[in-house]
Design an enzyme around this catalytic site. Sequence first.
Site, PDB file in Angstrom:
ATOM      1  CG  ASP A  79      54.550  21.820 -22.142  1.00  0.00           C
ATOM      2  OD1 ASP A  79      53.599  21.727 -22.928  1.00  0.00           O
ATOM      3  OD2 ASP A  79      55.587  22.437 -22.413  1.00  0.00           O
ATOM      4  CE1 TYR A  97      47.232  22.956 -16.860  1.00  0.00           C
ATOM      5  CE2 TYR A  97      47.527  24.989 -15.618  1.00  0.00           C
ATOM      6  CZ  TYR A  97      47.256  23.637 -15.652  1.00  0.00           C
ATOM      7  OH  TYR A  97      47.006  22.956 -14.479  1.00  0.00           O
ATOM      8  CG  PHE A 139      50.238  21.287 -11.400  1.00  0.00           C
ATOM      9  CD1 PHE A 139      49.654  20.312 -12.215  1.00  0.00           C
ATOM     10  CD2 PHE A 139      51.463  21.006 -10.816  1.00  0.00           C
ATOM     11  CE1 PHE A 139      50.284  19.093 -12.432  1.00  0.00           C
ATOM     12  CE2 PHE A 139      52.102  19.790 -11.035  1.00  0.00           C
ATOM     13  CZ  PHE A 139      51.516  18.841 -11.841  1.00  0.00           C
ATOM     14  CG  HIS A 174      51.236  13.800 -13.843  1.00  0.00           C
ATOM     15  ND1 HIS A 174      50.056  14.433 -14.192  1.00  0.00           N
ATOM     16  CD2 HIS A 174      52.225  14.719 -13.966  1.00  0.00           C
ATOM     17  CE1 HIS A 174      50.330  15.682 -14.528  1.00  0.00           C
ATOM     18  NE2 HIS A 174      51.634  15.890 -14.397  1.00  0.00           N
TER      19      HIS A 174
END
Length: 226
Positions: free
Chosen positions: A62, A64, A75, A184
């Site tokens: 998803d 930020y 990321f 993760h």
Amino acid sequence: MLPPSWQDALGKELEKPYFTRLESFVEQERADGPVYPPDEEVFAALDATPYDRVKVLVLGQDPYHGAGQGHGLCFSVRPGVRVPPSLRNIFKELRDDLGHPVPDNGYLMPWAEQGVLLLNAVLTVREGEANSHKGRGWEEFTDAVIRAVAQRSDPAVFVLWGAYARKKLPLIDTDRHVVVQGAHPSPLSAKKFFGSRPFSQIDAAVAAQGHTPVDWRIPDLAAGDG
């Protein structure tokens, strides 16, 4: 909207009913309030890494959802934006794995320009509300991206961090491609992520596939920073 190099592989997706509904939903969301990333950066990952140059595909979940953070690469954050916790942990593991120093910024464009496709499963988000655009159609589109890379004759390395990303494993022909799996890097699962040495695994696989290894170092941006 779609970068030219991806047109043949993905162009038909934009003509499907789900994508028409998705476009209408995102347009209404933008009319109602801030949505990230900006419209012109929704396909930034595809723009930065052409279809025929993908060596590694890293799957995020998803974008930020804070102002100025996301810019279309999973990321990654813009220069000058504080590095988020998951990316800090990625940099720590990169340091421990390959010895590269932790950079002073989280701008991952140097990776994308070397053939690392930094793809989120969902490409837009409402400000301040994680997963607010989940289940609206982006997953169908990004599954098509994964399939398109997996169907090329040229092999690639797929990086699936966390349970959500590992659900995409059936889309990948593991006889032809290499999959690097692990926990993760978020603070919730970082203990399992640390020590997994994913970058060494990716480098070995990329080299075995006959591709130039990725230079994972991110240049510091602060003036005079050594």
